[in-house]
Design an enzyme around this catalytic site. Structure first.
Site, PDB file in Angstrom:
ATOM      1  N   HIS A  87       0.980  -1.128  -0.007  1.00 40.65           N
ATOM      2  CA  HIS A  87      -0.216  -0.078   0.002  1.00 40.65           C
ATOM      3  C   HIS A  87       0.957   1.300  -0.140  1.00 40.65           C
ATOM      4  O   HIS A  87       1.805   1.598   0.887  1.00 40.65           O
ATOM      5  CB  HIS A  87      -0.780  -0.196   1.126  1.00 40.65           C
ATOM      6  CG  HIS A  87      -1.775   1.181   1.260  1.00 40.65           C
ATOM      7  ND1 HIS A  87      -2.990   1.539   0.677  1.00 40.65           N
ATOM      8  CD2 HIS A  87      -1.578   2.466   2.067  1.00 40.65           C
ATOM      9  CE1 HIS A  87      -3.465   2.496   0.681  1.00 40.65           C
ATOM     10  NE2 HIS A  87      -2.622   3.283   1.314  1.00 40.65           N
ATOM     11  N   ASP A 166     -15.237   2.158   7.735  1.00 45.40           N
ATOM     12  CA  ASP A 166     -14.285   3.117   7.094  1.00 45.40           C
ATOM     13  C   ASP A 166     -14.891   3.753   6.161  1.00 45.40           C
ATOM     14  O   ASP A 166     -14.582   5.068   6.013  1.00 45.40           O
ATOM     15  CB  ASP A 166     -13.025   2.563   6.976  1.00 45.40           C
ATOM     16  CG  ASP A 166     -12.198   3.414   6.211  1.00 45.40           C
ATOM     17  OD1 ASP A 166     -11.591   4.383   6.808  1.00 45.40           O
ATOM     18  OD2 ASP A 166     -11.814   3.191   4.760  1.00 45.40           O
ATOM     19  N   SER A 188      -7.847   3.698   8.967  1.00 48.07           N
ATOM     20  CA  SER A 188      -8.397   3.493   7.506  1.00 48.07           C
ATOM     21  C   SER A 188      -7.728   2.700   6.740  1.00 48.07           C
ATOM     22  O   SER A 188      -8.461   1.655   5.970  1.00 48.07           O
ATOM     23  CB  SER A 188      -8.714   4.963   7.154  1.00 48.07           C
ATOM     24  OG  SER A 188      -9.257   5.049   5.646  1.00 48.07           O
ATOM     25  N   LYS A 192      -8.626  -2.051   5.925  1.00 49.74           N
ATOM     26  CA  LYS A 192      -8.958  -2.345   4.372  1.00 49.74           C
ATOM     27  C   LYS A 192      -8.187  -3.483   4.278  1.00 49.74           C
ATOM     28  O   LYS A 192      -8.405  -4.531   3.419  1.00 49.74           O
ATOM     29  CB  LYS A 192      -8.935  -1.382   3.377  1.00 49.74           C
ATOM     30  CG  LYS A 192     -10.308  -0.278   3.789  1.00 49.74           C
ATOM     31  CD  LYS A 192     -10.083   0.848   2.660  1.00 49.74           C
ATOM     32  CE  LYS A 192      -9.245   1.898   3.335  1.00 49.74           C
ATOM     33  NZ  LYS A 192      -9.455   3.243   2.620  1.00 49.74           N
TER      34      LYS A 192
HETATM   35  N1  URA Z   1      -6.087   6.528   2.426  1.00 51.55           N
HETATM   36  C1  URA Z   1      -7.149   5.715   2.979  1.00 51.55           C
HETATM   37  O1  URA Z   1      -7.702   4.858   2.655  1.00 51.55           O
HETATM   38  N2  URA Z   1      -7.549   6.411   4.398  1.00 51.55           N
HETATM   39  C2  URA Z   1      -6.923   7.554   4.855  1.00 51.55           C
HETATM   40  O2  URA Z   1      -7.505   8.045   5.764  1.00 51.55           O
HETATM   41  C3  URA Z   1      -5.990   8.168   4.020  1.00 51.55           C
HETATM   42  C4  URA Z   1      -5.484   7.771   2.960  1.00 51.55           C
END
Ligand code: URA
Length: 431
Positions: A87, A166, A188, A192
């Site tokens: 990520h 989220d 957040s 995921k």
């Molecule tokens: N990307 C995300 O998925 N969430 C955030 O809070 C910031 C960047």
């Protein structure tokens, strides 16, 4: 009489008064919000209290778990191969996912990658891939599994049922000035990724003008928080802090970045994109503890990463042999003197690309596939009077003026001694 165990206002007031929230309070607050027992304004107030007063690691880990528990989780055990994902916190010209996912798959580790669309000056992986004719971002879970099994890698949109808490809280943060909170960003992102079911995760935390985190100190805190959350949830997680003071590669924009990614998969491409792709690939392979994997540099050289790319794109409906879209209009910026490119600011390049139509201001906006910027000279490189410095691409020539306005503040040509300091590409590593 309410049968709820807490009163929302009391939990909000606890965080407002800088008190720690208990696990029970956190589980209840997030769960009750998803059940619509807690109102949008109450969650907004809580987000602001968290932004202002922070959370300790235990609270952040629990807040993240509550997001995960709000939806479904995926599991790749039936694949019979280790899985790893990456990520990035987002940057300008950051197309690394495109060559990286097939590269890691070619080395023996499967990559289930759920990605997003871009908002603001940073591009989104799905927007880039959608410039390939026919390519489809939305897959059912069964389709995702089938592509992963067949090709070793899949990049697609996250379903609505993955960490829905989220999804809703992020939309609230966007309009209440509460995006820039390390606990909330960490929860957040990590909810995921953990719900996605990857076995290993490598985080590319960007630092600099074109990134969320402007300083190394902020990025360090974000990286170490996310590494703690991931490892705590049983996902082998590591993080690299990498430079985003200068944009990555030589292009920003959707189809432009796909073309540059193809150069990398064909064994060429810009040195910084190659270095970061190979470094992240090695981290992913190591974190996944896979045995006997191929070295990523070899998989770029021998064409096996390109083979996976072609299979992965075709499996999602993309025509790998079709020409990529090009913008209707271009405009070149020409060097007015000899010298060096002493400054190339990531944020200015990203904003200019966005103003050309490559990005969106609101979620519902449509992006132009061909829009964006190429820089023909990299930071610190020699410039010859009369040579092209930049080419701007857009379908709507009225956009050139506002793009140039911001781009002109982001670069300069001068003497060798004036070349601005820049961050090293790989700044630090967290395990
Ligand atoms: N990307 C995300 O998925 N969430 C955030 O809070 C910031 C960047």
């Amino acid at each position: 009489m309410s049968t709820e165990p807490f009163a929302a206002v009391e939990v909000i007031a606890a965080k407002r008064d800088k008190r720690e929230l208990s696990d029970q309070q956190i589980d209840w607050f997030v769960g009750a919000y998803v059940r619509n027992v807690i109102a949008e304004e109450q969650m907004s107030a809580m987000a602001m209290a968290i932004l202002l007063n922070g959370m300790n690691r235990r609270e952040i880990v629990r807040w993240t778990k509550a997001y995960i528990d709000s939806g479904e989780t995926m599991n790749w055990a039936d694949l019979g191969r280790p899985t790893a994902d990456k990520h990035s916190t987002g940057g300008v010209g950051d197309k690394i996912t495109l060559p990286l996912a097939p590269l890691v798959a070619a080395c023996g580790v499967s990559v289930p990658q759920l990605s997003g669309r871009g908002l603001g000056h940073t591009g989104g992986t799905l927007d880039k891939l959608e410039s390939i004719p026919g390519w489809r971002a939305s897959l059912t879970n069964a389709e995702m599994f089938a592509v992963l099994k067949e090709t070793g890698a899949v990049i697609c949109a996250a379903s609505q049922t993955l960490a829905p808490a989220d999804r809703r809280i992020y939309a609230l943060r966007d309009v209440t000035g509460t995006v820039e909170s390390i606990p909330l960003i960490s929860a957040s992102i990590m909810s995921k990724k953990i719900a996605e079911g990857t076995g290993a995760l490598v985080l590319d935390v960007k630092v600099g003008s074109g990134a969320f985190m402007k300083t190394v100190e902020q990025a360090r805190e974000l990286a170490s928080t996310m590494v703690t959350i991931g490892n705590d949830a049983g996902v082998t997680t590591r993080a690299l802090l990498t430079a985003m003071d200068v944009p990555l590669g030589r292009t920003a924009g959707n189809a432009l970045e796909v073309r540059e990614s193809l150069d990398v998969l064909a064994g060429g491409g810009p040195a910084d994109v190659i270095e970061l792709t190979i470094t992240l690939a090695r981290e992913m392979l190591e974190a996944s503890s896979a045995k006997g994997t191929k070295d990523p540099a070899d998989a770029l050289r021998d064409g096996s990463a390109m083979d996976v790319w072609r299979a992965m794109i075709s499996a999602q409906g993309g025509d790998v042999d079709a020409a990529l879209p090009v913008a209707k209009e271009t405009h070149d910026v020409i060097a007015q003197s000899d010298g060096y490119l002493i400054k190339l600011d990531a944020l200015s390049v990203g904003m200019a690309s966005w103003r050309l139509g490559a990005g969106r201001a609101r979620k519902e906006d449509v992006v132009q596939a061909g829009a964006g910027i190429q820089w023909h000279v990299g930071h610190g490189e020699a410039v010859a009077k009369g040579a092209k410095l930049f080419t701007l691409h857009t379908d709507e020539p009225t956009r050139f003026e506002s793009a140039l306005e911001v781009l002109n503040t982001g670069y300069a040509v001068g003497g060798e001694a004036e070349i601005s300091e820049r961050l090293p590409l790989i700044i630090e590593r967290f395990v």
